[in-house]
Write a protein that holds these residues in place. Structure first.
Motif, short mmCIF file in Angstrom:
data_model
loop_
_atom_site.label_atom_id
_atom_site.label_comp_id
_atom_site.label_asym_id
_atom_site.label_seq_id
_atom_site.Cartn_x
_atom_site.Cartn_y
_atom_site.Cartn_z
N VAL A 2 -3.19 -19.41 11.05
CA VAL A 2 -3.88 -18.65 9.99
C VAL A 2 -4.65 -17.49 10.60
O VAL A 2 -4.65 -16.37 10.06
N THR A 3 -5.28 -17.73 11.74
CA THR A 3 -6.02 -16.66 12.43
C THR A 3 -5.10 -15.50 12.77
O THR A 3 -5.41 -14.34 12.46
N VAL A 4 -3.97 -15.79 13.38
CA VAL A 4 -3.04 -14.74 13.79
C VAL A 4 -2.44 -14.03 12.57
O VAL A 4 -2.33 -12.79 12.56
N VAL A 5 -2.09 -14.78 11.54
CA VAL A 5 -1.53 -14.16 10.33
C VAL A 5 -2.56 -13.24 9.67
O VAL A 5 -2.24 -12.10 9.31
N LEU A 6 -3.78 -13.72 9.53
CA LEU A 6 -4.83 -12.90 8.91
C LEU A 6 -5.13 -11.65 9.73
O LEU A 6 -5.23 -10.55 9.16
N THR A 7 -5.29 -11.80 11.03
CA THR A 7 -5.61 -10.63 11.86
C THR A 7 -4.49 -9.60 11.77
O THR A 7 -4.75 -8.41 11.60
N ASP A 8 -3.26 -10.07 11.86
CA ASP A 8 -2.13 -9.14 11.85
C ASP A 8 -1.98 -8.47 10.49
O ASP A 8 -1.81 -7.24 10.41
N GLN A 9 -2.03 -9.24 9.43
CA GLN A 9 -1.80 -8.67 8.10
C GLN A 9 -2.94 -7.78 7.63
O GLN A 9 -2.70 -6.74 7.02
N ILE A 10 -4.16 -8.17 7.90
CA ILE A 10 -5.29 -7.32 7.49
C ILE A 10 -5.25 -6.00 8.23
O ILE A 10 -5.44 -4.94 7.64
N SER A 11 -4.98 -6.05 9.53
CA SER A 11 -4.91 -4.82 10.32
C SER A 11 -3.71 -3.97 9.93
O SER A 11 -3.84 -2.78 9.63
N SER A 12 -2.52 -4.58 9.92
CA SER A 12 -1.28 -3.82 9.73
C SER A 12 -0.99 -3.45 8.28
O SER A 12 -0.48 -2.37 8.02
N SER A 13 -1.27 -4.36 7.36
CA SER A 13 -0.85 -4.15 5.97
C SER A 13 -1.95 -3.62 5.05
O SER A 13 -1.65 -3.13 3.97
N ILE A 14 -3.20 -3.73 5.47
CA ILE A 14 -4.29 -3.26 4.60
C ILE A 14 -5.01 -2.07 5.23
O ILE A 14 -5.10 -1.00 4.62
N ILE A 15 -5.53 -2.24 6.44
CA ILE A 15 -6.38 -1.19 7.03
C ILE A 15 -5.56 0.01 7.49
O ILE A 15 -5.93 1.16 7.19
N LYS A 16 -4.48 -0.21 8.21
CA LYS A 16 -3.69 0.94 8.70
C LYS A 16 -3.17 1.82 7.56
O LYS A 16 -3.33 3.04 7.62
N PRO A 17 -2.56 1.25 6.51
CA PRO A 17 -2.11 2.11 5.40
C PRO A 17 -3.26 2.80 4.66
O PRO A 17 -3.09 3.90 4.13
N PHE A 18 -4.43 2.18 4.63
CA PHE A 18 -5.58 2.79 3.95
C PHE A 18 -6.06 4.03 4.70
O PHE A 18 -6.30 5.07 4.10
N PHE A 19 -6.20 3.94 6.02
CA PHE A 19 -6.73 5.06 6.80
C PHE A 19 -5.65 6.06 7.21
O PHE A 19 -5.94 7.23 7.41
N GLU A 20 -4.42 5.62 7.39
CA GLU A 20 -3.29 6.48 7.77
C GLU A 20 -3.61 7.39 8.96
O GLU A 20 -3.23 8.56 9.00
N ARG A 21 -4.27 6.85 9.94
CA ARG A 21 -4.62 7.63 11.13
C ARG A 21 -3.42 7.65 12.08
O ARG A 21 -2.93 6.60 12.51
N PRO A 22 -2.93 8.85 12.43
CA PRO A 22 -1.78 8.89 13.35
C PRO A 22 -2.17 8.42 14.76
O PRO A 22 -3.32 8.55 15.18
N ARG A 23 -1.21 7.89 15.45
CA ARG A 23 -1.43 7.47 16.84
C ARG A 23 -1.66 8.73 17.69
O ARG A 23 -1.17 9.81 17.35
N PRO A 24 -2.38 8.59 18.81
CA PRO A 24 -2.61 9.76 19.67
C PRO A 24 -1.31 10.42 20.12
O PRO A 24 -1.22 11.63 20.21
#
Length: 170
Positions: free
Chosen positions: A34-56
């Motif tokens: 559950v820890t790994v699923v939550l960390t991955d999904q919150i980071s990848s599926s919620i936060i990254k699409p919200f901020f849309e910050r390009p990689r360096p």
């Protein structure tokens, strides 16, 4: 930074728990997943699409200034680093659930997570703040899942260990 580097350690922890943690093994493994699923999904599926910050390495201003140490630049967005979120979440989870039996070795998990996170900046796919906030997010998630595990199944202690040879870890 690659899965073939860290996956054996995490599989070892699962096997260790199955062999040694008696009735607490199922809850420990369940909350670890559950820890790994939550960390991955919150980071990848919620936060990254919200901020849309390009990689360096994809930022038009920086892409020609960065010496990319990979064969190519990763796809997707940069903020937050999923590597940092996942590994810090798991490290905090381990520290707070198994800390009693692994003693000072729990700090090795934090160092492990920090080196993986630093590697993301070093190879040019994340900014330092991506790592910093990923580590904070992962640590919060790891804290919550460890709390839930400890409240549900109880913290793992030396009394829970079936194989007394494991006491050599301390």
């Amino acid at each position: 930074r690659e899965g073939n580097t860290w996956m054996p350690l995490y599989l070892f922890i699962i096997v260790l728990s199955l062999v040694n943690f008696k009735h607490k093994a199922f809850a420990f493994i369940l909350f670890a997943v559950v820890t790994v699923v939550l960390t991955d999904q919150i980071s990848s599926s919620i936060i990254k699409p919200f901020f849309e910050r390009p990689r360096p390495c994809r930022d038009p201003i920086l892409m020609n200034q960065i010496r990319l140490l990979l064969n190519g630049c990763s796809g997707g967005y940069s903020f937050t680093s999923s590597h940092a979120t996942n590994h810090f979440g798991f490290a905090i989870y381990i520290c707070l659930t198994m800390g009693n039996i692994i003693g000072k070795w729990k700090y090795a998990f934090l160092i492990w997570a920090a080196t993986i996170a630093y590697g993301q900046v070093y190879v040019g796919v994340h900014y330092p703040l991506d790592i910093f906030f990923g580590a904070i997010l992962g640590s919060l998630i790891g804290f919550v899942t460890a709390y839930l595990n400890n409240k549900t199944a109880g913290k793992i202690t030396s009394d829970d260990i079936q194989n007394k040879l494991t006491h050599g870890i301390q």
